[in-house]
Design an enzyme around this catalytic site. Structure first.
Site, PDB file in Angstrom:
ATOM      1  N   ASP A 216       0.689  -1.137   0.097  1.00 21.68           N
ATOM      2  CA  ASP A 216       0.135   0.282   0.067  1.00 21.68           C
ATOM      3  C   ASP A 216       0.815   1.412   0.199  1.00 21.68           C
ATOM      4  O   ASP A 216       1.983   1.375   0.710  1.00 21.68           O
ATOM      5  CB  ASP A 216      -1.002  -0.028   1.307  1.00 21.68           C
ATOM      6  CG  ASP A 216      -1.836   0.881   1.271  1.00 21.68           C
ATOM      7  OD1 ASP A 216      -2.959   0.912   0.482  1.00 21.68           O
ATOM      8  OD2 ASP A 216      -2.085   1.953   2.007  1.00 21.68           O
ATOM      9  N   GLU A 269      14.628 -15.500  -0.187  1.00 19.70           N
ATOM     10  CA  GLU A 269      14.896 -16.692   0.449  1.00 19.70           C
ATOM     11  C   GLU A 269      13.827 -17.652   0.265  1.00 19.70           C
ATOM     12  O   GLU A 269      14.042 -18.768   1.030  1.00 19.70           O
ATOM     13  CB  GLU A 269      15.078 -16.259   1.880  1.00 19.70           C
ATOM     14  CG  GLU A 269      16.360 -15.454   2.395  1.00 19.70           C
ATOM     15  CD  GLU A 269      16.354 -14.890   3.724  1.00 19.70           C
ATOM     16  OE1 GLU A 269      15.786 -15.490   4.453  1.00 19.70           O
ATOM     17  OE2 GLU A 269      16.796 -13.746   3.818  1.00 19.70           O
TER      18      GLU A 269
END
Ligand code: NOJ
Length: 553
Positions: A216, A269
């Site tokens: 956002d 990751e």
């Protein structure tokens, strides 16, 4: 109802040997369906949608043919900005369910082959967030205040996006910055504690299995250090970065990119998780900075959403979008509706089409709903043929119009209140959606409650009135999504075709896509076989005005 066979779940931590081929990058051509949790489906009958309601309808989204869902915020919140005012980033608001409900929703979506993107709101917290409460209690000069932007005097005349000043005074005399509602204090992203907290929040949800985050106000986190004053251009208002060289001191500062580079490393990751920028930045070349190879994966393309309804405007924005994203190796996204703008079936029924972004109310000229829907269907078929990833907003597959006559006493958008009722705000596109024509709340929930009133026309748009009905908007979307996959349209290269008049035509793979935006019907090439059309062709087999056709030649 036929349903596609669920592909195997594709989640889990990366465990591939380094010699394995790269992951499929599902997001490069994905069709992503935005769920606005308040208004999608209400399982407990309190008039507010919830996570169990969403879970119970995931099968319908598989039937529709989308690849992923993005959920607007469901975190604990006083709901002063419909959940974009977060009081706790690691939990679920009891109105929407529990963390266990979120886990269930994520797991069931994955079992059905759907990816799940959630909303992250890092620019501001709710004023009820423990950090802001601690800042108020600790007083001026404290480390608690340093997580936000407090000053002894307002250092500038910045405006709130929802109207009024962006500065509010607290009891001890200091002022804090809020680029949105007074209950949405802006965080200070120069503070390492703020940065560390959001990395931890990312990990919290990544570990629960979400496939990505819609970020956002991604262009707002970092402010100019001097908090310099800003002369707002007439044309753009407080929210939008103008398409010239001037950078407003509160938006699109270069420093934001460092944050997304750090986040990208965290996501990398894991396997195949994505970041999507909500960044109201112009021009498109500048927006493309957010999707450089070491930053986010996608950015919403609002310039496409607001493009004029002419072949020249549409072609120009498509070309510019593809060029800007190609230049950084990113995928282009396409979107026509969301929870912040008037639904495209109504915007395109205005004079001029797309002449207003949001806030159509009862005292405004009303959209022509038939013309609007016809153009919306044509626009959608054009969008779903474009290379890249497309976003749908719940209810557009039903052809829902904007609710432009909500009685004032029901309005909830802070923009309505902060503008002293000058801006009707965004409630009109947020009305709970209809599933069953003859049920209470049109099947939104088991009771007749609905947090915003549903107009009587909702019955004719309900899913059960459109399912298996040839030519319905819903079946058009379903066919388009199926054909898009079959013909691999999301990963093709677009090849413009020579045309005359107000017509747009391109080839993508083995499909010719033609939109007639002019007044006169247009011939298809000789021998063309129509795969899908947004409206029937005319008696002579020509493409009428405001119609898109997918054909094989
Ligand atoms: C963008 C969101 O989409 C909108 O609904 C919200 O009001 C603002 N950001 C503030 O969070």
């Amino acid at each position: 109802m036929p349903s596609s066979a669920p592909p195997p779940p594709r989640t889990g931590l990366k465990a591939v040997p380094s010699s394995a081929p790269p992951p499929p990058q599902w997001w490069r051509d994905a069709v992503i369906y935005q769920i606005y949790p308040r208004s999608f489906a209400d399982a407990d009958g309190d008039g507010m949608g919830d996570l169990p309601g969403i879970t119970s309808h995931l099968g319908d989204l598989v039937d529709l043919g989308v690849d992923a869902v993005w959920l607007s915020p469901f975190y604990p919140s006083p709901q002063n900005d419909a959940g974009y005012d977060v009081a706790d980033y690691r939990d679920v608001d009891p109105r929407f369910g529990s963390l266990a409900d979120a886990d269930k929703m994520i797991n069931e979506a994955h079992a059905l082959g759907l990816k799940v993107i959630i909303d992250l709101v890092p620019n501001h917290t709710s004023s009820e967030h423990p950090w802001f409460q601690a800042a108020l209690a600790a007083g001026p000069g404290s480390s608690e205040r340093d997580r936000y932007i407090f000053r002894d005097e307002p250092p500038n005349g910045w405006r709130s996006t929802f109207g009024g000043s962006a500065w509010t005074q607290v009891d001890d005399g200091q002022w804090y910055l809020h680029l949105f509602d007074v209950t949405q204090p802006d965080l200070d992203w120069d503070n390492p504690e703020v940065r560390a907290e959001f990395v931890a929040v990312l990990r919290f949800w990544l570990d629960r299995g979400v496939d990505g985050f819609r970020v956002d106000v991604a262009h707002g986190l970092v402010k100019d250090r001097d908090l310099a004053d800003w002369e707002y251009p007439e044309s753009s208002g407080p929210w939008i970065v103008p398409p010239d060289d001037r950078r407003p001191p509160m938006w699109d500062q270069d420093g934001v990119h460092e944050i997304y580079r750090e986040w990208r490393q965290v996501l990398d990751e894991y396997d195949d998780r994505i970041l999507v920028a909500e960044a109201w930045v112009q021009p498109l070349e500048r927006l493309a900075h957010y999707v450089r190879p070491d930053e986010m994966h996608q950015a919403f393309n609002f310039e496409y959403l607001f493009a004029g309804w002419t072949a020249a405007d549409q072609r120009a924005v498509i070309e510019k979008s593809l060029a800007a994203n190609d230049a950084v190796g990113a995928v282009t996204t396409w979107v026509l509706s969301n929870h912040d703008v008037s639904r495209h079936s109504s915007r395109l029924g205005l004079t001029p089409p797309n002449g207003r972004r949001s806030g159509i109310g009862p005292s405004d000229p009303q959209p022509d709903s038939a013309v609007g829907l016809r153009r919306a269907r044509a626009a959608t078929l054009q969008m779903l043929a474009l290379p890249g990833s497309a976003y749908l907003y719940q209810g557009e597959e039903l052809g829902l119009p904007e609710h432009t006559t909500i009685p004032d006493e029901f309005r909830q958008d802070p923009a309505w209140f902060r503008s002293n009722h000058a801006d009707y705000g965004r409630d009109g596109c947020r009305v709970p959606i209809p599933w069953e024509a003859d049920s209470p709340s049109y099947g939104f929930g088991p009771s007749d409650k609905s947090w915003l009133p549903q107009p009587p026309v909702w019955a004719e748009y309900a899913l059960d009135r459109q399912r298996d009905v040839p030519g319905s908007t819903y079946e058009m979307y379903r066919s388009a999504l199926r054909l898009r996959k079959e013909h691999g349209l999301g990963v093709r290269t677009l090849d413009w075709q020579p045309v005359e008049g107000d017509v747009l035509a391109f080839r993508t793979g083995d499909v010719l896509v033609l939109t007639n935006l002019g007044a006169e019907p247009v011939e298809l090439p000789v021998g063309a076989t129509v795969l899908l059309s947004s409206e029937p062709l005319d008696g002579g087999g020509r493409v009428p005005t405001d119609v898109t056709v997918w054909a094989q030649v």
